[in-house]
Design a protein around this motif. Structure first.
Motif, short mmCIF file in Angstrom:
data_model
loop_
_atom_site.label_atom_id
_atom_site.label_comp_id
_atom_site.label_asym_id
_atom_site.label_seq_id
_atom_site.Cartn_x
_atom_site.Cartn_y
_atom_site.Cartn_z
N CYS A 108 0.72 -1.29 -0.05
CA CYS A 108 -0.06 -0.07 -0.06
C CYS A 108 0.81 1.20 0.00
O CYS A 108 0.97 1.90 -0.94
N SER A 109 1.47 1.62 1.25
CA SER A 109 2.29 2.95 1.32
C SER A 109 3.68 2.89 1.90
O SER A 109 4.19 3.86 2.16
N SER A 110 4.28 1.80 1.69
CA SER A 110 5.58 1.79 2.35
C SER A 110 6.50 2.88 1.84
O SER A 110 7.39 3.47 2.37
N SER A 111 6.44 2.54 0.43
CA SER A 111 7.44 3.80 -0.15
C SER A 111 7.00 5.16 -0.04
O SER A 111 8.07 5.80 0.13
N GLY A 112 5.78 5.22 -0.08
CA GLY A 112 5.35 6.62 0.20
C GLY A 112 5.76 7.29 1.53
O GLY A 112 6.34 8.29 1.88
N ARG A 113 5.67 6.06 2.63
CA ARG A 113 6.11 6.63 3.95
C ARG A 113 7.72 6.61 3.99
O ARG A 113 7.98 7.64 4.58
N ALA A 114 8.50 5.77 3.29
CA ALA A 114 9.89 5.66 3.44
C ALA A 114 10.49 7.18 3.27
O ALA A 114 11.48 7.91 3.84
N GLY A 115 9.98 7.88 2.02
CA GLY A 115 10.39 9.18 1.65
C GLY A 115 10.33 10.10 2.56
O GLY A 115 10.93 10.96 2.77
#
Ligand code: SF4
Length: 977
Positions: free
Chosen positions: A200-207
């Protein structure tokens, strides 16, 4: 009179009406006309509300209601709902918005009111069921809750007492709560939390996490002058309805809207600039904009100099330069010298002139720049986490951080109250969810579970799935079926769900759980610069209590034997540890009557009385207890206008024996102060003397700063550099796995990530109003591609070949998507095996599943059709197509850093073969194993890169964080990854 003059005049009249209403001591809810009609019943009249029955017209039949608030559970936005409980029948007649909710302010999307459909769905699961034949064979028998609870509890108890606690796993899709279940698992001592976040959103979060220490943005859209979205926030996304209404407010004020999206979403249609870049090129565009802003001096030099960790960057990466801000500017321009508009235009296909216009808009907005990326490009691409990192770079350059109209760190705009019992972190690490290959993953490697279990990394004794449908939602669904069918791998699968799902068909127990109006939960989300708390509650329980009939078990008011999870977990925990000898029961005991079970009234009553500043006083002013107040109004604003926390001066009593390092990070010996707000926070490392980080030095004082290792916004991430990825320690452009250079001849990019506004995963398919509006997911094809593929027309079946299989669906030829890219929404294609008697019938196709070795085939037997039920509307179903389940045909693509599944696919599209029909699917799971192996090969394991012998940087956020000792890597052994 000009339009603006008219508007001004209307606003004056609204103001006068508001003043008049408030003078009478009533709440003013401006109506749709904003002049004379109130949009909502005044809250003083919620106990007894009378309105005419619209269905009786022209008869004037009065309906009498008790209005009870709750929280929508149909997406992550957690908007307030108001249930209209008929005082005669004590049934809910409709749901509307709760005007008292600070996030949604009375507004909902279509999915909110459709909660009613889910309550009355004739196909919903009403009683606990146990499988009565082999797993997946579609035969069920009704059992009592006692039978189910005793069986599940005895298995969990045995796993714990046998020293196999991590064989207990709870796998959640939409949590919809504040960490209650994480605390249940902590009380059991298991590191058994698994989530959907890596699909879902891990990459969004990581940034975001690497920039500011917190993993989500909280954009102040309403006050922005420029809103730049890499998302479709007017129709979907975190937290779309609360954000959408604020975006529209800003638009009415004259703010500009720029939307990056490869397809023409409903959001893009409202934009001043719709930018449709080559998928995965977004970071190249953002870096070109950033470079231009710095080169032309149109950025917030003062903010950058004050708040970025540029000194650390120079010291570690450019020791050849003197330590001055001018040197950093020079280094920045050298670092990004490649990112000219010409380069960005070549990578993205977006004209240079457009990029210049957007750059000018960013520069003009200054600090009033709100931006958001969550799924979209971040979720689609290898290295997608650098898209959100590069997007936030623009905010960081403009100083549009934690300021009106800018972007706040989420935890500052969120409130999670401390509960009565707070069990300690579990003392162990679960390698099935947090494997050594992904030391920097933002969340559990959930979608790789079948591969890990297949490799012998572990097994599951008890596996809960809850509001989660991995067979359907995850990529590689046939691997999930293979795992779930194998009882040696999964001893007991318990599906906690209100409705049938593709995963529940492969369960041992299917336990009926309540929808949004049938359960308790607490919520708080970063919808704007404020902190609020929303209360989901079983509305009939609250209505009956208001009418003088206290209820102590939510099953007493829910349909059938539908329960809520909080009471379920409390009961289960007692049965795991009936005498308290495991140390579990104590976390679920009443404080008022020690030795008895904790009830939800006491649980929430304690929180509202002790952990929500201002609520007891507010309630007392109305002669109510805090619990009564929350049951009556459903949401409470704890604080408004949080502002720039990083600029706050740390008080003297937190500054004991302060030490400041060479980059200005301040440390203290005083313990962290206790706070009622327990929003998960990162825990940056102490200094060499064991002092904890407390802030940063600024002008002779200690300021709070950001919760990063440096205490500043981290343009340079020491964590990434030290944990094996020095090349990505700064915002960077990573070429996607679907970059044109990585595509084979004839391949195009499939974008499968977008939502439709009225459907959401498994949850909404049992809502007839929504199903009637949206029930199919055709393939978006640009006319140029349609023509080069032999003149494909809208409605024709086309075949999409992926790396592990194929699917067939109908074409939709549209200019709403760029050439070379095709798109398909992921909210359709629900199915049930023909062998399964149960199942949801409004949106599920009936299919034949064939299986030979690793080869799977799905053939649609029939789509949706009218049927007899307790709801006459099911006889009126006119649609047959329910779309295709594309995710089954996707191999797993875990990003080696964030752990996010990179959803975009390199595919070939052609007219379907004779005999192939929409809904057909074929997959070879042997190929999916190869894909898994290829992506695993990109990782840099903690065994190789950990700088300190731990599995993961301790400061990073992690759901259900284990005790610090559990972070130590075991001794290196032969063959260790
Ligand atoms: S589904 Fe709609 S109403 Fe419900 S929480 Fe999400 S945005 Fe709000």
């Amino acid at each position: 009179m000009t339009v603006h003059e008219k508007l001004r005049q209307l606003n004056e009249r609204v103001k006068a009406a508001r003043a008049e209403t408030e003078a009478r001591g009533e709440t003013f809810y401006p109506g749709p006309s904003r002049v004379h009609l109130a949009a909502f019943p005044p809250r003083q009249r919620w106990d007894y509300w009378v309105e005419l029955d619209s269905r009786s017209w022209p008869e004037r039949t009065e309906k009498r209601y008790t209005l009870v608030p709750t929280t929508c559970f149909n997406c992550e936005s957690a908007c307030g709902l108001l249930a209209y409980v008929d005082r005669e029948t004590l049934q809910v007649r409709k749901f509307e918005g709760n005007p008292e909710h600070p996030g949604s302010r009375g507004r909902n999307c279509a999915k909110g009111p459709a909660t009613l459909n889910q309550v009355t769905d004739p196909d919903r699961i009403l009683y606990p069921l146990k499988r009565a034949a082999g797993r997946g064979q579609g035969r069920w028998e009704r059992v009592s809750w006692d039978q189910a609870l005793d069986d599940i509890a005895s298995r969990i108890r045995k796993a714990i007492t046998d020293g196999r606690p991590n064989e207990v796993m709870y796998h959640v899709g939409r949590p919809g709560e504040d960490g209650f279940t994480e605390r249940v698992l902590a009380a059991w001592g298991v590191d058994g939390h698994n989530s959907h976040t890596n699909i879902c959103s891990s990459s969004g979060r990581a940034g975001y996490h690497y920039w500011m220490g917190l993993d989500r943005p909280s954009p102040d859209h309403a006050n922005a002058d420029l809103i730049l979205l890499i998302s479709a926030h007017l129709e979907s996304g975190h937290y779309f309805n609360p954000h959408a209404q604020r975006v529209i407010e800003a638009r009415q004020r004259g703010a500009r809207l720029v939307v990056f999206d490869v397809r023409l979403s409903n959001t893009a249609t409202h934009a001043d600039h719709w930018v449709s870049p080559q998928p995965g090129s977004e970071a190249a565009i953002l870096l070109a904009i950033a470079r231009e802003l710095v080169e032309s001096g149109r950025y917030n030099r003062e903010f950058v100099e004050r708040w970025w960790n540029w000194r650390e960057y120079l010291a570690r990466e450019r020791a050849d330069l003197e330590t001055s801000f001018a040197s950093f500017e020079r280094a920045f321009l050298e670092l990004y010298s490649e990112f000219t508009f010409e380069f960005a235009a070549a990578e993205s296909g977006v004209p240079e002139t457009t990029l210049r216009v957007i750059t000018d808009l960013v520069a003009k907005a200054q600090t009033r720049l709100s931006t958001h990326n969550w799924r979209s490009a971040a979720a689609g691409n290898l290295g997608g986490w650098q898209v959100s990192r590069c997007l936030f770079l623009l905010n960081a350059l403009m100083g549009a951080v934690a300021i009106e109209g800018g972007v706040y760190p989420n935890a500052w705009n969120k409130f999670v109250p401390r509960p009565m019992h707070l069990p300690p972190h579990p003392p162990r690490w679960n390698e099935l969810t947090w494997p050594a290959e992904y030391p920097l993953a933002m969340n559990e490697l959930s979608f790789l579970l079948p591969h890990f279990i297949d490799e012998g990394r572990g097994r599951l004794e008890v596996y809960f799935t809850r509001v989660y449908n991995p067979v359907w939602t995850n990529p590689d669904g046939f691997r999930w079926i293979e795992m779930l069918m194998d009882e040696a791998k999964v001893g007991l699968h318990v599906a906690l769900t209100p409705t049938w799902s593709e995963t529940a068909f492969f369960a041992d127990y299917v336990l009926p759980m309540g929808v949004g109006s049938e359960r308790h939960d607490l919520h708080s989300y970063e919808t704007h610069d404020a902190q609020w708390l929303g209360f989901r509650q079983p509305v009939l329980r609250a209505a009956r209590a208001r009418l003088g009939e206290p209820i102590d078990d939510t099953r007493q008011v829910n349909p059938g034997e539908v329960w809520e999870e909080n009471e379920f977990w409390i009961e289960l925990s007692w049965r795991i540890d009936p005498d308290g000898s495991l140390g579990i029961r104590g976390y679920f005991e009443s404080q008022k009557q020690p030795g008895t079970k904790l009830g939800v009234d006491e649980y929430y009553g304690w929180i509202f009385e002790n952990s929500v500043p201002g609520l007891p006083e507010r309630a007392a002013a109305e002669g109510l207890t805090p619990l009564e107040w929350m049951r009556r109004y459903g949401a409470f604003e704890v604080k408004r206008g949080i502002g720039a926390v990083h600029e706050q001066v740390v008080p003297e009593d937190e500054l004991e024996d302060v030490a400041v390092d060479v980059f200005g990070r301040a440390y203290t010996r005083s313990p962290r102060p206790s706070t009622p707000n327990i929003v998960p926070q990162p825990t940056p490392d102490p200094d060499a003397e064991g002092r904890r980080p407390v802030g940063v030095e600024g002008g002779g004082r200690v300021l709070r700063g950001f919760p990063t290792p440096s205490g500043r916004l981290e343009f340079y991430s020491r964590t990434l550099a030290e944990w094996g990825w020095p090349e990505y320690a700064v915002p960077a452009y990573i070429r996607s796995h679907v970059h044109p250079a990585n595509l084979e001849e004839g391949q195009v990019v499939l974008v499968p990530t977008f939502r439709l506004p009225v459907q959401i995963h498994t949850r909404s398919a049992n809502a007839k109003w929504l199903d009637e509006i949206a029930h199919t997911n055709p393939l978006w094809i640009n006319p140029i591609d349609a023509s080069r593929w032999g003149g494909i027309h809208t409605g024709e079946p086309v075949r999409v070949d992926t790396e592990i299989g194929y699917f067939v669906l109908r074409a939709w030829v549209t200019q709403g998507i760029r050439p070379g890219v095709v798109g398909c929404s992921h909210h359709m294609g629900r199915w049930k095996p023909a062998t399964e008697a149960a199942g949801q019938r409004q949106m599920m196709a009936t299919v034949d599943l064939e299986h030979a070795g690793s080869r799977w085939k799905m053939k649609r037997r029939r789509g949706a059709a009218p049927y007899e039920s307790s709801d006459p509307d099911t006889r009126r179903i006119w649609w047959t197509d329910v779309g295709v389940h594309q995710n089954l045909t996707f191999g797993v693509h875990p990003d080696p850093i964030s752990g996010m599944h990179c959803w975009h696919q390199a595919v070939r599209v052609r007219r379907a073969n004779p005999g192939e029909a929409a809904g057909d699917i074929g997959v070879d799971t042997e190929k999916s194993r190869e894909v898994y192996g290829r992506w695993l090969g990109m990782t840099r394991s903690a065994f190789r890169v950990s700088p300190d012998g731990t599995r993961r940087p301790y400061w990073l956020l992690r759901p259900l964080k284990p005790a610090q000792d559990a972070f130590r890597l075991p001794a290196q052994t032969e063959g260790r990854r």
